[in-house]
Design a protein around this motif. Structure first.
Motif, PDB file in Angstrom:
ATOM      1  N   ILE A  48       0.936  -1.047   0.083  1.00 58.82           N
ATOM      2  CA  ILE A  48      -0.047  -0.029   0.140  1.00 58.82           C
ATOM      3  C   ILE A  48       0.857   1.316   0.067  1.00 58.82           C
ATOM      4  N   LYS A  49       0.573   2.160  -0.700  1.00 52.16           N
ATOM      5  CA  LYS A  49       1.747   3.253  -1.002  1.00 52.16           C
ATOM      6  C   LYS A  49       1.890   3.992   0.477  1.00 52.16           C
ATOM      7  N   GLY A  50       3.071   4.225   0.506  1.00 47.66           N
ATOM      8  CA  GLY A  50       3.519   4.832   1.998  1.00 47.66           C
ATOM      9  C   GLY A  50       3.716   3.883   3.017  1.00 47.66           C
ATOM     10  N   GLN A  51       3.500   2.923   2.683  1.00 47.44           N
ATOM     11  CA  GLN A  51       3.635   1.634   4.069  1.00 47.44           C
ATOM     12  C   GLN A  51       4.479   0.604   3.525  1.00 47.44           C
ATOM     13  N   GLN A  52       4.939  -0.232   4.671  1.00 47.95           N
ATOM     14  CA  GLN A  52       5.949  -1.227   4.475  1.00 47.95           C
ATOM     15  C   GLN A  52       5.220  -2.369   3.170  1.00 47.95           C
ATOM     16  N   PRO A  53       6.192  -2.844   2.448  1.00 50.76           N
ATOM     17  CA  PRO A  53       5.525  -3.815   1.618  1.00 50.76           C
ATOM     18  C   PRO A  53       4.642  -4.993   2.219  1.00 50.76           C
ATOM     19  N   ILE A  54       3.684  -5.363   1.780  1.00 53.98           N
ATOM     20  CA  ILE A  54       2.957  -6.719   2.430  1.00 53.98           C
ATOM     21  C   ILE A  54       3.789  -8.040   2.033  1.00 53.98           C
ATOM     22  N   VAL A  55       4.434  -8.037   0.914  1.00 52.71           N
ATOM     23  CA  VAL A  55       5.177  -8.867   0.313  1.00 52.71           C
ATOM     24  C   VAL A  55       6.174  -8.355  -0.629  1.00 52.71           C
ATOM     25  N   GLU A  56       7.536  -8.853  -0.414  1.00 50.35           N
ATOM     26  CA  GLU A  56       8.385  -8.485  -1.394  1.00 50.35           C
ATOM     27  C   GLU A  56       9.686  -9.491  -1.249  1.00 50.35           C
ATOM     28  N   GLY A  57      10.200  -9.589  -2.337  1.00 46.34           N
ATOM     29  CA  GLY A  57      11.228 -10.475  -2.607  1.00 46.34           C
ATOM     30  C   GLY A  57      11.537 -10.988  -3.921  1.00 46.34           C
ATOM     31  N   GLU A  58      12.687 -12.047  -4.061  1.00 48.99           N
ATOM     32  CA  GLU A  58      13.169 -12.620  -5.118  1.00 48.99           C
ATOM     33  C   GLU A  58      11.965 -13.810  -5.235  1.00 48.99           C
ATOM     34  N   LEU A  59      11.375 -13.920  -6.296  1.00 47.99           N
ATOM     35  CA  LEU A  59      10.686 -14.828  -6.770  1.00 47.99           C
ATOM     36  C   LEU A  59      11.187 -16.387  -6.552  1.00 47.99           C
ATOM     37  N   THR A  60      10.680 -17.529  -6.235  1.00 48.26           N
ATOM     38  CA  THR A  60      11.324 -18.801  -6.153  1.00 48.26           C
ATOM     39  C   THR A  60      11.671 -19.186  -7.619  1.00 48.26           C
ATOM     40  N   HIS A  61      11.122 -18.753  -8.385  1.00 55.23           N
ATOM     41  CA  HIS A  61      11.577 -19.131  -9.816  1.00 55.23           C
ATOM     42  C   HIS A  61      11.222 -18.202 -10.870  1.00 55.23           C
ATOM     43  N   VAL A  62      11.499 -18.004 -12.040  1.00 53.77           N
ATOM     44  CA  VAL A  62      11.357 -16.814 -13.131  1.00 53.77           C
ATOM     45  C   VAL A  62       9.932 -17.004 -13.472  1.00 53.77           C
ATOM     46  N   ILE A  63       9.511 -15.902 -13.882  1.00 52.31           N
ATOM     47  CA  ILE A  63       7.997 -15.779 -14.405  1.00 52.31           C
ATOM     48  C   ILE A  63       8.049 -15.279 -15.809  1.00 52.31           C
ATOM     49  N   LYS A  64       6.915 -15.146 -16.577  1.00 53.33           N
ATOM     50  CA  LYS A  64       6.928 -14.405 -17.516  1.00 53.33           C
ATOM     51  C   LYS A  64       5.943 -13.175 -17.404  1.00 53.33           C
ATOM     52  N   VAL A  65       6.817 -11.980 -17.606  1.00 58.75           N
ATOM     53  CA  VAL A  65       6.127 -10.987 -16.909  1.00 58.75           C
ATOM     54  C   VAL A  65       5.092 -10.430 -17.886  1.00 58.75           C
ATOM     55  N   ASP A  66       5.214 -10.640 -19.160  1.00 56.94           N
ATOM     56  CA  ASP A  66       4.145  -9.974 -20.037  1.00 56.94           C
ATOM     57  C   ASP A  66       2.781 -10.705 -19.928  1.00 56.94           C
ATOM     58  N   ASP A  67       2.978 -12.057 -19.492  1.00 58.00           N
ATOM     59  CA  ASP A  67       1.639 -12.853 -19.196  1.00 58.00           C
ATOM     60  C   ASP A  67       1.053 -12.895 -17.712  1.00 58.00           C
ATOM     61  N   GLY A 122      12.792 -17.151   0.987  1.00 63.38           N
ATOM     62  CA  GLY A 122      12.763 -16.935   2.323  1.00 63.38           C
ATOM     63  C   GLY A 122      11.459 -17.269   2.995  1.00 63.38           C
ATOM     64  N   ALA A 123      10.622 -17.336   2.263  1.00 62.31           N
ATOM     65  CA  ALA A 123       9.139 -17.647   2.735  1.00 62.31           C
ATOM     66  C   ALA A 123       9.007 -19.152   3.251  1.00 62.31           C
ATOM     67  N   PRO A 124       8.124 -19.252   4.307  1.00 64.94           N
ATOM     68  CA  PRO A 124       8.151 -20.786   4.561  1.00 64.94           C
ATOM     69  C   PRO A 124       7.868 -21.622   3.358  1.00 64.94           C
ATOM     70  N   LYS A 125       8.238 -22.727   3.325  1.00 63.88           N
ATOM     71  CA  LYS A 125       8.157 -23.673   1.998  1.00 63.88           C
ATOM     72  C   LYS A 125       7.026 -24.673   2.187  1.00 63.88           C
ATOM     73  N   ILE A 126       6.436 -25.172   1.320  1.00 61.11           N
ATOM     74  CA  ILE A 126       5.523 -26.201   1.338  1.00 61.11           C
ATOM     75  C   ILE A 126       6.322 -27.725   0.696  1.00 61.11           C
ATOM     76  N   ASP A 127       5.726 -28.856   0.973  1.00 60.09           N
ATOM     77  CA  ASP A 127       6.549 -29.854   0.425  1.00 60.09           C
ATOM     78  C   ASP A 127       5.906 -30.350  -0.733  1.00 60.09           C
ATOM     79  N   THR A 128       6.558 -29.884  -1.696  1.00 59.77           N
ATOM     80  CA  THR A 128       6.008 -29.981  -3.306  1.00 59.77           C
ATOM     81  C   THR A 128       5.717 -31.487  -3.708  1.00 59.77           C
ATOM     82  N   LYS A 129       6.479 -32.524  -2.557  1.00 59.44           N
ATOM     83  CA  LYS A 129       6.357 -33.990  -3.142  1.00 59.44           C
ATOM     84  C   LYS A 129       4.767 -34.286  -2.841  1.00 59.44           C
ATOM     85  N   LYS A 130       4.143 -33.586  -2.078  1.00 59.92           N
ATOM     86  CA  LYS A 130       2.700 -33.838  -1.640  1.00 59.92           C
ATOM     87  C   LYS A 130       1.640 -33.250  -2.222  1.00 59.92           C
ATOM     88  N   ILE A 131       2.074 -32.575  -3.299  1.00 62.39           N
ATOM     89  CA  ILE A 131       1.020 -31.759  -4.122  1.00 62.39           C
ATOM     90  C   ILE A 131       0.152 -32.815  -4.807  1.00 62.39           C
TER      91      ILE A 131
END
Length: 183
Positions: free
Chosen positions: A62-81, A111-120
């Protein structure tokens, strides 16, 4: 004290759920994308937020406040999509399109808590959604699995038997009485 495997898995699942519940957002994914839902104060409009979506970086504030979420993404994304919207002026929905669409993410940002992807448990997809080559391969695998369950030969063995029968018809002069199939 030793815990049974089931009890251990239950504890790990509970811990994972608790960690995910503490995040200031919720998220879900398919192999193609990640959707992040971020609650914001009622009445929030697009002009009130600062959202940055880069190939490997993500920020929602929210403008003027600390970020709610900010960081390096776990993997790269397609910005245009990738997109974002504000739903009912109380929730920011961010859609991130994955570059690698064969990989599950264990978290949205590093850095965010991880999920166990083997159980998806992946969502069921329809055969009609698949391209021709993939669909044919999946249908063959499904046929072979059904045949195996019934104790019958798989498609490759059936094909070999069919070719052998044709060969026998083309060569009636030969004795095939002692011929055996090797699997």
């Amino acid at each position: 004290m030793w815990l049974s495997i089931k009890a251990q898995e239950k504890l790990e699942k509970k811990k994972e759920e608790e960690e995910q519940d503490k995040l200031p957002y919720s998220w879900k994914q398919t192999l193609q994308d990640v959707d992040v839902s971020i609650p914001v104060p009622k009445g929030t409009r697009a002009r009130d937020v600062d959202i940055v979506i880069k190939k490997s970086h993500f920020k929602v504030a929210i403008k003027g406040q600390q970020p709610i979420v900010e960081g390096e993404l776990t993997h790269v994304i397609k910005v245009d999509d990738s997109t974002w919207t504000i739903e009912d002026q109380q929730e920011i929905l961010v859609h991130l399109e994955k570059v690698n669409q064969t990989q599950w993410w264990d978290s949205v940002v590093v850095g965010a808590p991880k999920i166990d992807t083997k159980k998806i448990q992946p969502e069921n997809s329809k055969l009609s959604d698949l391209d021709g080559e993939t669909r044919a391969m999946v249908e063959k695998m499904m046929f072979d699995q059904r045949q195996k369950a019934m104790g019958k030969p798989d498609s490759d063995t059936l094909k070999k038997q069919e070719m052998f029968e044709k060969f026998k018809k083309q060569h009636p002069e030969m004795d095939f009485s002692k011929a055996k199939f090797a699997d």
